[in-house]
Design a protein around this motif. Structure first.
Motif: not given
Length: 209
Positions: A6, A24, A27-28, A30-35, A37
């Protein structure tokens, strides 16, 4: 402690869930998984049940108190088992821990819940431990003898945390039953590519080459 996933220097047990679930934690990777939670255990099990998955739950009891003053370890395992049972996931869950007392408490609550002892090294006949149905051993310390003894006792042996492709062939050769990893994509690709030739046949092929 969730800084790795996080970027926040906080402990879960010192934080309220309403705050944690806004972070979030994807994102650590991959940025595509920023959603992505946080989910609590009940939410996670409901999703996994719907998807037809099995799940490994690691208990990490620690000394301390929640923000309301309640001791963290009070009835900890009872609460975990209750959530599992409320979701009818008893047969699709393995509770794993490095804390032996935690696993013993799980078995005391419900002897039918599968448990796994997470250890760095193993010695002796760990297949005889009655409060353990599986073991999970650090990848460098897995041996064919350990897996043989566990399987002989009709128990399974996993390896953790396998994040290097060059480690997987040896684990398969040893007869590993399961691989714990932070990189499922890499492991799946490697499992598709490695050699599954058994024993003496593999040795003859290697010599011939």
């Amino acid at each position: 402690y969730i800084e790795r996933v996080s970027g926040k220097e906080i402990y879960v047990h010192e934080s309220k869930y309403d705050y944690l679930r806004k972070l979030d934690v994807g994102s650590w990777f991959d940025k595509k998984y920023s959603y992505v939670r946080f989910s609590n255990l009940d939410e996670a099990l409901k999703y996994l049940k719907k998807e037809g998955k099995t799940v490994q739950i690691e208990t990490k009891p620690v000394d301390g108190k929640y923000p309301d003053g309640m001791p963290i370890n009070k009835d900890f395992e009872k609460k975990v088992v209750k959530i599992i049972k409320d979701n009818h996931m008893e047969k699709r869950v393995v509770i794993i821990s490095q804390n032996e007392d935690s696993l013993k408490r799980v078995k005391k609550v419900d002897p039918k819940i599968n448990t796994a002892n997470c250890m760095v090294v193993a010695w002796g006949d760990i297949g005889d431990i009655d409060w353990v149905d599986y073991c999970s051993i650090e990848e460098e310390n897995v041996t064919p003898a350990i897996i043989y003894n566990m399987n002989k006792a009709k128990k399974k042996c996993f390896s953790w945390t396998v994040n290097r492709a060059d480690k997987i062939q040896n684990l398969v050769d040893c007869g590993i039953d399961g691989i714990v990893t932070d990189n499922v994509v890499m492991v799946r690709k490697q499992l598709d590519a490695i050699d599954y030739t058994p024993g003496i046949d593999k040795f003859i092929r290697m010599v011939a080459q």
